[in-house]
Design a protein around this motif. Structure first.
Motif, PDB file in Angstrom:
ATOM      1  N   ARG A 197       0.811  -1.221   0.000  1.00 54.65           N
ATOM      2  CA  ARG A 197       0.000   0.000   0.000  1.00 54.65           C
ATOM      3  C   ARG A 197       0.842   1.268   0.000  1.00 54.65           C
ATOM      4  O   ARG A 197       0.575   2.187  -0.783  1.00 54.65           O
ATOM      5  N   PRO A 198       1.902   1.392   0.819  1.00 50.79           N
ATOM      6  CA  PRO A 198       2.710   2.623   0.763  1.00 50.79           C
ATOM      7  C   PRO A 198       3.714   2.641  -0.383  1.00 50.79           C
ATOM      8  O   PRO A 198       4.390   3.654  -0.578  1.00 50.79           O
ATOM      9  N   LEU A 199       3.812   1.549  -1.148  1.00 53.49           N
ATOM     10  CA  LEU A 199       4.797   1.469  -2.221  1.00 53.49           C
ATOM     11  C   LEU A 199       4.214   1.733  -3.596  1.00 53.49           C
ATOM     12  O   LEU A 199       4.933   2.147  -4.506  1.00 53.49           O
ATOM     13  N   ALA A 200       2.936   1.486  -3.764  1.00 53.81           N
ATOM     14  CA  ALA A 200       2.332   1.536  -5.098  1.00 53.81           C
ATOM     15  C   ALA A 200       2.073   2.973  -5.530  1.00 53.81           C
ATOM     16  O   ALA A 200       1.859   3.879  -4.711  1.00 53.81           O
ATOM     17  N   GLU A 201       2.087   3.161  -6.851  1.00 50.63           N
ATOM     18  CA  GLU A 201       1.742   4.443  -7.445  1.00 50.63           C
ATOM     19  C   GLU A 201       0.255   4.485  -7.783  1.00 50.63           C
ATOM     20  O   GLU A 201      -0.391   3.457  -7.951  1.00 50.63           O
ATOM     21  N   ASP A 202      -0.259   5.692  -7.897  1.00 49.28           N
ATOM     22  CA  ASP A 202      -1.662   5.875  -8.257  1.00 49.28           C
ATOM     23  C   ASP A 202      -1.771   5.916  -9.782  1.00 49.28           C
ATOM     24  O   ASP A 202      -1.659   6.979 -10.402  1.00 49.28           O
ATOM     25  N   LEU A 203      -1.973   4.756 -10.389  1.00 47.57           N
ATOM     26  CA  LEU A 203      -2.125   4.679 -11.845  1.00 47.57           C
ATOM     27  C   LEU A 203      -3.597   4.862 -12.192  1.00 47.57           C
ATOM     28  O   LEU A 203      -4.274   3.951 -12.660  1.00 47.57           O
ATOM     29  N   ARG A 204      -4.070   6.049 -11.952  1.00 50.84           N
ATOM     30  CA  ARG A 204      -5.496   6.302 -12.154  1.00 50.84           C
ATOM     31  C   ARG A 204      -5.783   6.518 -13.634  1.00 50.84           C
ATOM     32  O   ARG A 204      -4.921   6.913 -14.428  1.00 50.84           O
ATOM     33  N   LYS A 205      -7.028   6.251 -13.980  1.00 52.17           N
ATOM     34  CA  LYS A 205      -7.491   6.493 -15.333  1.00 52.17           C
ATOM     35  C   LYS A 205      -7.903   7.958 -15.481  1.00 52.17           C
ATOM     36  O   LYS A 205      -8.137   8.645 -14.479  1.00 52.17           O
ATOM     37  N   TRP A 213     -10.501   9.563 -16.098  1.00 54.90           N
ATOM     38  CA  TRP A 213     -11.779  10.015 -15.532  1.00 54.90           C
ATOM     39  C   TRP A 213     -11.866   9.782 -14.023  1.00 54.90           C
ATOM     40  O   TRP A 213     -12.884  10.070 -13.411  1.00 54.90           O
ATOM     41  N   GLU A 214     -10.824   9.266 -13.405  1.00 53.13           N
ATOM     42  CA  GLU A 214     -10.832   9.007 -11.979  1.00 53.13           C
ATOM     43  C   GLU A 214     -10.172  10.157 -11.226  1.00 53.13           C
ATOM     44  O   GLU A 214      -9.237  10.795 -11.714  1.00 53.13           O
ATOM     45  N   ARG A 215     -10.661  10.391 -10.019  1.00 51.14           N
ATOM     46  CA  ARG A 215     -10.102  11.439  -9.187  1.00 51.14           C
ATOM     47  C   ARG A 215      -8.785  10.980  -8.585  1.00 51.14           C
ATOM     48  O   ARG A 215      -8.607   9.808  -8.261  1.00 51.14           O
ATOM     49  N   PRO A 216      -7.844  11.901  -8.425  1.00 55.29           N
ATOM     50  CA  PRO A 216      -6.587  11.521  -7.759  1.00 55.29           C
ATOM     51  C   PRO A 216      -6.852  11.137  -6.298  1.00 55.29           C
ATOM     52  O   PRO A 216      -7.654  11.760  -5.605  1.00 55.29           O
ATOM     53  N   ALA A 217      -6.182  10.088  -5.868  1.00 49.86           N
ATOM     54  CA  ALA A 217      -6.311   9.644  -4.483  1.00 49.86           C
ATOM     55  C   ALA A 217      -5.363  10.442  -3.599  1.00 49.86           C
ATOM     56  O   ALA A 217      -4.259  10.793  -3.998  1.00 49.86           O
ATOM     57  N   ARG A 218      -5.828  10.719  -2.391  1.00 44.69           N
ATOM     58  CA  ARG A 218      -4.981  11.425  -1.443  1.00 44.69           C
ATOM     59  C   ARG A 218      -3.823  10.540  -1.009  1.00 44.69           C
ATOM     60  O   ARG A 218      -3.864   9.324  -1.152  1.00 44.69           O
ATOM     61  N   SER A 219      -2.800  11.148  -0.488  1.00 53.35           N
ATOM     62  CA  SER A 219      -1.603  10.411  -0.076  1.00 53.35           C
ATOM     63  C   SER A 219      -1.963   9.377   0.989  1.00 53.35           C
ATOM     64  O   SER A 219      -2.579   9.701   2.012  1.00 53.35           O
ATOM     65  N   GLY A 220      -1.579   8.138   0.731  1.00 50.09           N
ATOM     66  CA  GLY A 220      -1.858   7.053   1.667  1.00 50.09           C
ATOM     67  C   GLY A 220      -3.278   6.559   1.647  1.00 50.09           C
ATOM     68  O   GLY A 220      -3.655   5.784   2.537  1.00 50.09           O
ATOM     69  N   ARG A 221      -4.081   6.973   0.657  1.00 51.88           N
ATOM     70  CA  ARG A 221      -5.499   6.585   0.613  1.00 51.88           C
ATOM     71  C   ARG A 221      -5.825   5.767  -0.623  1.00 51.88           C
ATOM     72  O   ARG A 221      -6.963   5.759  -1.081  1.00 51.88           O
ATOM     73  N   LEU A 222      -4.859   5.068  -1.164  1.00 51.01           N
ATOM     74  CA  LEU A 222      -5.140   4.210  -2.317  1.00 51.01           C
ATOM     75  C   LEU A 222      -6.024   3.045  -1.901  1.00 51.01           C
ATOM     76  O   LEU A 222      -5.823   2.440  -0.846  1.00 51.01           O
ATOM     77  N   ARG A 237      -6.703  -0.046  -6.649  1.00 53.07           N
ATOM     78  CA  ARG A 237      -5.676   0.804  -7.260  1.00 53.07           C
ATOM     79  C   ARG A 237      -4.270   0.315  -6.919  1.00 53.07           C
ATOM     80  O   ARG A 237      -3.354   0.448  -7.740  1.00 53.07           O
ATOM     81  N   VAL A 238      -4.086  -0.237  -5.744  1.00 52.94           N
ATOM     82  CA  VAL A 238      -2.784  -0.818  -5.416  1.00 52.94           C
ATOM     83  C   VAL A 238      -2.508  -2.011  -6.320  1.00 52.94           C
ATOM     84  O   VAL A 238      -1.391  -2.194  -6.814  1.00 52.94           O
ATOM     85  N   ARG A 239      -3.505  -2.824  -6.564  1.00 54.31           N
ATOM     86  CA  ARG A 239      -3.326  -3.976  -7.456  1.00 54.31           C
ATOM     87  C   ARG A 239      -3.003  -3.519  -8.873  1.00 54.31           C
ATOM     88  O   ARG A 239      -2.250  -4.184  -9.601  1.00 54.31           O
ATOM     89  N   ARG A 240      -3.543  -2.380  -9.288  1.00 58.91           N
ATOM     90  CA  ARG A 240      -3.286  -1.882 -10.630  1.00 58.91           C
ATOM     91  C   ARG A 240      -1.802  -1.575 -10.842  1.00 58.91           C
ATOM     92  O   ARG A 240      -1.277  -1.706 -11.955  1.00 58.91           O
ATOM     93  N   GLY A 241      -1.127  -1.171  -9.781  1.00 59.45           N
ATOM     94  CA  GLY A 241       0.290  -0.851  -9.906  1.00 59.45           C
ATOM     95  C   GLY A 241       1.217  -1.902  -9.335  1.00 59.45           C
ATOM     96  O   GLY A 241       2.424  -1.657  -9.229  1.00 59.45           O
ATOM     97  N   PHE A 242       0.677  -3.073  -8.959  1.00 60.35           N
ATOM     98  CA  PHE A 242       1.528  -4.078  -8.327  1.00 60.35           C
ATOM     99  C   PHE A 242       2.512  -4.691  -9.316  1.00 60.35           C
ATOM    100  O   PHE A 242       3.599  -5.131  -8.912  1.00 60.35           O
ATOM    101  N   ARG A 243       2.180  -4.720 -10.592  1.00 66.02           N
ATOM    102  CA  ARG A 243       3.086  -5.334 -11.564  1.00 66.02           C
ATOM    103  C   ARG A 243       4.419  -4.595 -11.611  1.00 66.02           C
ATOM    104  O   ARG A 243       5.468  -5.196 -11.859  1.00 66.02           O
TER     105      ARG A 243
END
Length: 479
Positions: free
Chosen positions: A395-403, A405-414, A418-424
């Motif tokens: 959770r603290p390692l992943a980036e916010d790879l948002r689409k 049309w999605e709102r940016p997530a606040r820091s530490g609120r992924l 969304r964490v799974r989206r950047g796990f690769r």
């Protein structure tokens, strides 16, 4: 780019790497296939729709036959994995208290007539207040809750309920084992606040409190709005003879005339529900009778299980202008105003576990496979929990790879999705203990034109006695 150059907490990466290594050590049979299946589950694009498509992910270097072979014939050291989960960093309240939630989620298998150990699972229908009973496998989860509003929980244990099980007895044993593992892992030490266990209305919270009375845990559960509890009996007047009454006045949840002035009343302004008024009454207990779970209680009077009743009333809910009050029962007495607010807020956090169930089912595809044997379903369930745990550690390692049309997530609120989206992007930097696949040739299979002459046995659904394994083995040998 190395993770060391990206302002990422190194402890989180160490925890994730250590858990992946320990998880691989827990796989004692078909370990490479099961480990790569978990990695494919973490790195697949989008929700898992079918199990076999996970074999097409780049992280799964084996064929689809190895995927099903690992689930059906693999081995998993569940006890070691449970200890590994208990040793991970867990969320706590501001006072350092652990809050655990217990709930059941169903893996519905209505058409699996050849799958054993199915029960009728209570499932909500489409209409309000409607419900259906559908055959499936119910699983009891225990998870640690975070103090704030979030969709994250730390799953610590899961157990499948069998047709011969007493749900409350199984839950009590499950909570007891989880607490013992937390104690061994150093998560709870003497002098720490008691662990708070939160359950919903489907559990007999008073019986759970009685079964766990020897542990430093507190039980908090919701009660139905038609319950009737009793105050302690009044003191016997001096000089009066006769039998002392066993209980005091009635306290009916649905009758305000039987409810005296509360011991404590607190008012809290909330963001979504308006004013939340919490009223508490001390030392209330249910009337126990010798039937059902209490039929086998030893001779003598049944125990008196006292606790604190809390009524929570809010101004409004989303889509409901006149909400009904929520009745809670706490296994301790002598509550202060701070305890009352802490308890009803902890109960609201119990619904965060529903977000975890939704993540497991709709994104990770927990109930997607059409597995016949319940042991294979148990194995897959633990793989899904291991995948969810890795997402929590990342959770603290992943980036916010948002689409776009999605709102940016606040820091530490992924969110977990969304964490799974950047796990690769993290996967290649983590330990890869699985060995490379060996070349092999597919087996001949069933000869062309030959039908299967061994029909699978159909199993009944519902409550039944525990099977006699010794008699079944003897009869099979005789046949």
């Amino acid at each position: 780019m190395s993770l060391l150059h990206r302002d990422v907490p190194q402890d989180a990466f160490a925890e994730l790497s250590s858990f992946r290594t320990e998880f691989y050590a827990c796989l004692t049979g078909r370990s490479d296939a099961l480990f790569e299946l978990t990695d494919a589950l973490l790195c697949a694009d989008g929700p898992v729709r079918t199990l076999v498509e996970l074999s097409l992910a780049p992280e799964h270097r084996r064929g689809h036959g190895a995927l099903y072979g690992g689930l059906n014939r693999g081995r998993l050291d569940v006890a070691r994995l449970r200890m590994a989960l208990a040793g991970l960093p867990l969320p706590r309240t501001a006072e350092g208290r652990l809050v655990l939630a217990v709930d059941v989620s169903n893996w519905l298998r209505p058409d699996a007539n050849t799958s054993p150990d199915r029960l009728f699972c209570h499932t909500y229908g489409r209409g309000r207040g409607s419900a259906q009973m559908i055959p499936g496998w119910p699983y009891s989860f225990v998870a640690a809750l975070e103090p704030g509003r979030t969709s994250w929980t730390a799953v610590l244990d899961v157990a499948r309920l069998c047709p011969w099980d007493d749900e409350i007895a199984v839950t009590a044993a499950q909570v007891r084992e989880v607490f013992q593992r937390l104690y061994v892992a150093g998560q709870w030490r003497p002098g720490d606040p008691p662990v708070l266990v939160v359950v919903d209305a489907g559990y007999d919270v008073t019986r759970l409190a009685f079964l766990l009375a020897d542990l430093p845990v507190e039980l908090l559960g919701r009660m139905r709005s038609d319950r009737v509890l009793y105050f302690p009996p009044p003191p016997q007047p001096t000089g009066k003879r006769g039998r002392k009454p066993k209980r005091g006045a009635e306290f009916k949840f649905g009758d305000p005339d039987t409810q005296p002035a509360p011991t404590i009343t607190t008012v809290t302004d909330t963001t979504h529900y308006g004013k939340a008024v919490a009223s508490a009454w001390d030392r209330l207990h249910p009337l126990l009778v010798r039937r059902s779970a209490w039929a086998a209680y030893p001779e003598g009077e049944l125990p008196v299980i006292e606790g604190t009743v809390i009524r929570l009333q809010v101004d409004h809910l989303r889509g409901d202008g006149s909400p009904r009050p929520v009745w809670l029962w706490w296994s301790a007495t002598g509550a202060a105003a701070g305890d009352v607010d802490r308890l009803w807020q902890a109960f609201l956090r119990r619904f965060d576990l529903e977000h975890t169930f939704r993540m497991l089912k709709q994104t990770l595809g927990w109930t997607v496979p059409k597995l016949r044997e319940p042991t294979s379903a148990d194995r897959w369930t633990w793989l899904v929990i291991a995948a969810h745990t890795q997402l929590r550690l990342a959770r603290p390692l992943a980036e916010d790879l948002r689409k776009p049309w999605e709102r940016p997530a606040r820091s530490g609120r992924l969110t977990p999705a969304r964490v799974r989206r950047g796990f690769r992007r993290l996967h290649g930097k983590t330990p890869q203990p699985a060995g490379a696949p060996k070349s092999s040739t597919a087996g001949p299979g069933r000869p062309t034109g030959m039908k299967n002459k061994r029909r699978a046995r159909e199993h009944p659904v519902g409550k039944q006695g525990k099977p006699n394994l010794a008699a079944a083995i003897t009869s099979s040998r005789a046949a």
